[in-house]
Design a protein around this motif. Structure first.
Motif, PDB file in Angstrom:
ATOM      1  N   ASP A 198       0.831  -1.215   0.000  1.00 41.44           N
ATOM      2  CA  ASP A 198       0.000   0.000   0.000  1.00 41.44           C
ATOM      3  C   ASP A 198       0.863   1.262   0.000  1.00 41.44           C
ATOM      4  OD1 ASP A 198      -2.416  -1.353  -0.023  1.00 41.44           O
ATOM      5  OD2 ASP A 198      -2.577  -1.423   2.165  1.00 41.44           O
ATOM      6  N   PHE A 222       2.650  -7.357   2.719  1.00 37.03           N
ATOM      7  CA  PHE A 222       1.243  -6.990   2.939  1.00 37.03           C
ATOM      8  C   PHE A 222       0.699  -7.669   4.178  1.00 37.03           C
ATOM      9  CE2 PHE A 222       1.026 -10.829   0.241  1.00 37.03           C
ATOM     10  CZ  PHE A 222       0.121 -11.610   0.928  1.00 37.03           C
ATOM     11  N   LEU A 264      -6.010  -5.906  -2.417  1.00 29.94           N
ATOM     12  CA  LEU A 264      -4.655  -6.464  -2.338  1.00 29.94           C
ATOM     13  C   LEU A 264      -4.062  -6.721  -3.719  1.00 29.94           C
ATOM     14  CD1 LEU A 264      -2.300  -7.661  -0.703  1.00 29.94           C
ATOM     15  CD2 LEU A 264      -3.581  -9.819  -0.575  1.00 29.94           C
TER      16      LEU A 264
END
Lengths: 331, 331
Positions: A185, A206, B241
């Motif tokens: 992100d 992640f 994601l």
């Protein structure tokens, strides 16, 4: 010339009339030659080493490969800056020796806290908020902080030779992906602008989000659940999971990229290309190798590069410029 | 006409002179009209509901949306067939009542074993082998097994109206993704051929692989570690994601797609589109709703579709053909 211009106007396919060097930030050394030769051999129809367009997937590490990772990786710097920014709103944090070390710029203590300390700081700065909120925090941090050494914003510090290389590969039909230990992100906030790489081609460390309905819509809240560290042997795993293709070229700079390079080199179908950026330029950037900053250890990968014929870029010798002067003038 | 042909030849941009209906497998009902209207409004420059090309990400469920999921999802059928295929090499399996139930086609007992039983069968058929080996097993299963009801191969059973819809959306600049509870490695074997969707745009349930060096290369071995079930509230999480964009349209058929539809509908930037395939055709396919096969429950999503103005496709009324007659002639 006039005739060419007319033909190009009619055919539309021609985009450049002049043949500007797409890798002008590279010196004319063996490293550059090896890149150009591989790209030409891979894209020439009829060549024995031709790679069909739908197989041209190439993977790049980010920290130390596309932008600097010294003296700290920029994401660690973000974490430290975020703790400082948020601390006034969390008086209870003051009781925490790790937070105090961050607030006092006592990096020695932070480093001593090891992976456990890092996970704690990650949780404080990378979980609990919505994905949109996190993106805004990263964007705001980028807009308001500068790298101390260059006095440039972090998103102005993409290596010019590598950004040219990304463009060059794309112009030749390659799909460029980032496979990095950095947060997925975090990187996606700047990847399109800095590297021309859209979010879905950026893979990193992640954790799973948590979806819920809100009064006026939906949200995904960041958590630490299922945390996946996209480094070393996890890189090929992430490539398979996200991209689903064996790459035909891999670009890295540290032992954390070794398995990604090995996985690429073992592609049974095509003549692949491997490249390691070696930080040798203490004047324009940093010189490190076996005593690296942050994650930049390069001990196992360097001898293997030599054994397997991967290109090792000597930053000092092979790069004409390091940063784009239009974005970050050399001081 | 001649003039148009010439203009098109020179401009190259024109690809179709004749205006064949790209959605010819759809009847001319409100469902089809709603699709065409949304696509036209979203792609007309200057329209108040225009969506820029780099934001045109659309997501499709697979089981029950792009191909059937009855009487069992096809991947469950693969699992049962794989257990049978492998059983002779594993004499110890015979002691297991669950395996015996599979070998004796005693589906009642298999269903009774619930999620725990399913995970066990998944582990037996989806872990331990290399990713390449798994792909070959799926490809071999596809080549050698047929759906009992239609007597067609499973990869011939993509719904023709939905395959046309995928093409139509892509022709209008949309990027088509699959977001499914099916296994990511399983679906990627057939997604390109069946739907024109490359591996990296196929997201499904997954577990992490394990990378290692071999004598002559590298391997990724499938495991059950970090198993992620890409269904219901996990679908928006997976979209964030893997894709990293909020979709502008979502297509599903069951309550497992509800959150993906909600997440899409709550896109704050664009006028979105939602669609649910309702299985109402007992003659050509299956009719089910609140008593569905496998995962096809459609209880919460149907009233929400009506409340939110999502298109509900009545398969019997809205689809001219279900399967492509060239691939699977109607019996």
């Amino acid at each position: 010339m006039k005739k060419t211009l007319l033909a190009c106007t009619l055919m539309l396919g021609c985009t450049t009339l002049a043949h500007a060097d797409p890798l002008s930030a590279w010196n004319d050394t063996a490293a550059k030659a090896s890149i150009v030769q591989w790209v030409q051999n891979s894209t020439k129809q009829g060549s024995t080493t031709f790679i069909p367009k739908d197989k041209r997937y190439v993977v790049f590490d980010n920290d130390g490969t596309l932008w600097p990772e010294a003296p700290l990786t920029f994401q660690i710097q973000f974490i430290l800056d975020e703790v400082k920014r948020q601390a006034p709103d969390h008086p209870d944090w003051k009781k925490d020796p790790l937070v105090n070390a961050v607030l006092n710029n006592d990096l020695k203590t932070v480093v001593k806290a090891g992976d456990k300390g890092l996970m704690k700081l990650l949780a404080m700065t990378h979980s609990g908020m919505t994905t949109e909120d996190f993106e805004q925090r990263v964007a705001s941090w980028l807009a308001n902080h500068k790298d101390a050494r260059t006095d440039c914003r972090y998103d102005q510090l993409g290596y010019q030779p590598m950004r040219q290389l990304l463009d060059y590969l794309r112009e030749n039909g390659f799909k460029t992906w980032i496979i990095s230990g950095g947060g997925i992100d975090f990187m996606r906030v700047m990847s399109q602008k800095m590297y021309g790489i859209p979010p879905e081609q950026v893979v990193g460390s992640f954790a799973l989000g948590e979806f819920s309905l809100t009064d006026n819509g939906t949200q995904i809240r960041k958590t630490m659940t299922g945390a996946f560290n996209d480094d070393a042997a996890n890189k090929p795993v992430a490539i398979h999971l996200f991209m689903g293709h064996r790459p035909v070229a891999a670009f890295g700079n540290s032992d954390g990229d070794l398995q990604m390079l090995q996985y690429t080199a073992a592609n049974p179908d095509y003549k692949t290309f491997g490249l390691i950026v070696h930080h040798t330029d203490a004047t324009r950037e940093y010189a490190y190798d076996s005593h690296p900053p942050a994650s930049g250890k390069l001990e196992a990968a360097l001898p293997e590069a030599k054994a397997k014929g991967w290109t090792v870029v000597d930053m000092k010798q092979d790069w004409k410029t390091v940063f784009d002067p239009a974005q970050c003038p050399v001081k």
